[in-house]
Design an enzyme around this catalytic site. Structure first.
Site, mmCIF file in Angstrom:
data_model
loop_
_atom_site.group_PDB
_atom_site.id
_atom_site.type_symbol
_atom_site.label_atom_id
_atom_site.label_comp_id
_atom_site.label_asym_id
_atom_site.label_seq_id
_atom_site.Cartn_x
_atom_site.Cartn_y
_atom_site.Cartn_z
ATOM 1 N N ALA A 314 0.837 -1.071 0.023
ATOM 2 C CA ALA A 314 0.081 0.169 0.013
ATOM 3 C C ALA A 314 0.747 1.230 0.056
ATOM 4 O O ALA A 314 2.041 1.163 0.545
ATOM 5 C CB ALA A 314 -0.897 -0.057 1.105
ATOM 6 N N PRO A 315 0.381 2.255 -0.611
ATOM 7 C CA PRO A 315 1.068 3.567 -0.569
ATOM 8 C C PRO A 315 1.256 4.066 0.748
ATOM 9 O O PRO A 315 0.372 3.755 1.536
ATOM 10 C CB PRO A 315 0.396 4.535 -1.640
ATOM 11 N N LYS A 318 5.816 2.708 5.483
ATOM 12 C CA LYS A 318 5.698 1.488 6.074
ATOM 13 C C LYS A 318 5.608 1.555 7.502
ATOM 14 O O LYS A 318 6.335 2.133 8.245
ATOM 15 C CB LYS A 318 7.016 0.599 5.550
ATOM 16 N N LEU A 320 5.648 0.229 11.312
ATOM 17 C CA LEU A 320 6.545 -0.561 12.473
ATOM 18 C C LEU A 320 5.831 -1.838 13.192
ATOM 19 O O LEU A 320 6.610 -2.744 13.177
ATOM 20 C CB LEU A 320 7.152 0.399 13.609
ATOM 21 N N LYS A 335 -4.202 -5.537 6.316
ATOM 22 C CA LYS A 335 -3.123 -5.183 7.551
ATOM 23 C C LYS A 335 -3.051 -6.587 8.339
ATOM 24 O O LYS A 335 -3.828 -7.290 8.729
ATOM 25 C CB LYS A 335 -3.645 -4.275 8.588
ATOM 26 N N ASP A 370 -13.471 1.553 11.296
ATOM 27 C CA ASP A 370 -13.776 0.338 11.592
ATOM 28 C C ASP A 370 -12.955 -0.524 10.783
ATOM 29 O O ASP A 370 -12.652 -0.359 9.911
ATOM 30 C CB ASP A 370 -15.424 0.307 11.186
#
Length: 569
Positions: A314-315, A318, A320, A335, A370
């Site tokens: 994803a743009p 990044k 952690l 995710k 959400d």
């Protein structure tokens, strides 16, 4: 004597109907809680209604084990159970929710290792035809008289056990507002006003949701009601735009309490008003988030069949804690919790999960996205860019399983896709939009804290901007309740390293430092300080913490202050 498969099918349906009665019992109490201004009880009911699904599921699985050993049965056995279950759903008003509950039972029994249409409802058993139960969910109002008489009929139909503060003024406000929105020709052409029978309750508000039907157009028709501090009822606004209705049903807001036996018909009606909203989003909005997840998965599979782009990183910067990727043609991000975190992140995997659960149970006040949790989520391997697959294997190997055809993600969160705020600020050239985004960023932080949540990591990369320009928080790995942090002033000293020499605990927060990391560029820092200077003071956060400690429930309208009717104090 019924065969075992029939008994199992009946037991699963019994478990669903018991759960749905429980769901409806909590939902039906929303009216009394609203009338009596029981806002803490309202918040507790929201949490209870979310949690009951897992309890009902556990009870049903336990009851099945009293009948059989589920894992010793073969696929033919479970296919027969599915067939019997489907037969029981003929004419069932919540058949689609029952199918999802059945899927949940199968998922629990087999630890989500079987995604098989032969034994599950991967696809729905039938296509719902909207309109077949419309008369059961809609009230229609006579439009042959005056606007005032129609408004009087509406307020008389939806009765509350609480007095209006000034009903005559409310009716006048509604009359005037509608006449301002519609010209004379439009008013003359209105042939129907339809309002859903269920009242939609959320937080401190109640909404009558319907539409104004004209020959060439249909407009939303929403009456927003509030209970004031004197426990009197008053009409707060009349909303007639699609944008306003979309904001009310926004993905960063808590689920509505809307009592109905016909959820599919309610969703079909709402989707006619909000065609840009996905079917699964609307199910979630009325509290059926588990079924929303099922519909999302079906929608996702269908999209995969009709697209050919690849999953990629994803743009944005990044994270952690999370590895984040997306399918460019689809409107969500995926995710995954990484295997290891850097030392700067003093959290564990379980603590991260708990943070996401906290948000799910909280009033998201229109500012926290959400998220939807999945286990053993399958992606076709040939649709994943090699660079993404390598990254997932490098940072989240414990959470993925790769074979020749699939990548199976053992634990996954899915969120609505937004433009990361840092990218928005880098690429946007309209100064007014940049100004509005910074202003809304400060409001976002304030409103989250008013909901008793400290956002923790407030770097602008952890906020997103919606297509309507609203700033939403979406990174939850460092959130906590307000009382779990100690807000302190920086030491007054000429020594720039004084903070390093004083006693600092992991719970200490120094708001004066916020200006150094929320946004990066100097002119944006200055703008945030100009618009929201109090955010950089310990005093503001200590007061916010005290307000949260009182348990007072805050209310933020999903429409602008300018749209609210003015009431005399």
């Amino acid at each position: 004597m019924p065969i075992v498969q029939e008994k199992v099918a009946y037991q699963i349906l019994f478990g669903f109907e018991k759960n749905y009665r429980w769901f409806c019992r909590i939902t039906s109490g929303a009216k009394q809680r609203f009338e009596q201004a029981q806002w803490q009880a309202t918040h507790s009911a929201v949490k209870e209604r979310i949690s009951i699904y897992e309890q009902s599921l556990a009870d049903t699985v336990s009851e099945l084990y009293a009948l059989i050993n589920p894992r010793q049965q073969d696929s033919e056995f479970w296919h027969a159970v599915k067939v019997h279950f489907a037969q029981q759903l003929n004419q069932h008003p919540q058949y689609e929710l029952a199918e999802t509950f059945y899927n949940s039972v199968i998922g629990r029994l087999f630890k989500h290792s079987k995604i098989d249409e032969n034994i599950m409802f991967v696809l729905p058993s039938r296509c719902y035809i909207s309109g077949q139960d419309k008369q059961k969910i809609v009230n229609s109002f006579d439009t042959s008289g005056t606007v005032g008489s129609m408004m009087q009929a509406i307020l008389s139909m939806y009765r509350f056990n609480i007095d209006f503060k000034d009903k005559a003024t409310d009716l006048s406000n509604l009359d005037q507002a509608l006449r301002e929105r519609l010209n004379k020709a439009q008013l003359a052409s209105v042939h129907t006003v339809e309002i859903l029978k269920p009242v939609f309750y959320r937080g401190k508000a109640a909404y009558l949701i319907g539409r104004i039907c004209m020959p060439n157009e249909t407009l939303p028709f929403v009456i927003a009601l509030l209970v004031n501090e004197q426990k009197q009822l008053q009409v707060d606004a009349l909303l007639t735009s699609n944008k306003d209705l979309s904001a009310i049903f926004g993905f960063a807001r808590s689920y509505f309490m809307a009592e109905t036996l016909y959820p599919a018909e309610i969703v079909a009606f709402l989707q006619e008003l909000m065609p840009n909203k996905k079917n699964f989003e609307l199910y979630m909005s009325i509290g059926h988030y588990k079924h929303g997840k099922t519909v999302f998965y079906r929608n996702f599979l269908q999209h995969l069949e009709h697209s050919d782009d690849q999953f990629t990183v994803a743009p944005g910067v990044k994270g952690l804690v999370m590895a984040v990727f997306h399918l460019p043609s689809y409107g969500v991000v995926f995710k995954i919790i990484k295997d290891e975190f850097p030392e700067s992140k003093r959290v564990t995997r379980e603590q991260v999960k708990e943070c996401y659960r906290l948000v799910k149970m909280s009033d998201r006040v229109g500012r926290m996205a959400d998220t939807h949790e999945y286990v053993n989520f399958r992606l076709p391997r040939n649709r994943i860019e090699p660079a993404l697959l390598q990254e997932l294997q490098d940072v989240a190997s414990l959470n993925i399983q790769v074979n020749d055809h699939e990548v199976i993600i053992k634990h996954l969160y899915i969120e609505r896709k937004m433009t990361p705020l840092n990218i928005f600020l880098q690429t946007e050239t309209d100064e007014s939009k940049i100004h509005n985004a910074i202003a809304d960023l400060g409001l976002c932080i304030k409103q989250i804290s008013a909901a008793n949540i400290f956002p923790g990591d407030m770097l602008h990369k952890n906020f997103g901007v919606t297509r309507h320009g609203r700033v939403i928080f979406y990174d939850y790995d460092e959130i906590c309740l307000m009382h779990q942090r100690t807000f302190r002033e920086l030491p007054k000293s000429d020594d720039p390293f004084a903070i390093d020499t004083m006693s600092v605990s992991p719970e200490d927060v120094f708001p004066e430092q916020f200006e150094h990391f929320i946004v990066g560029k100097r002119h944006l820092k200055d703008l945030l300080k100009q618009l929201h200077p109090e955010l950089m003071t310990a005093e503001y956060w200590i007061e916010a913490q005290k307000r949260a400690a009182t348990g007072e429930v805050q209310h933020f309208t999903p429409y602008s202050e300018a749209q609210r009717f003015r009431h005399q104090p």
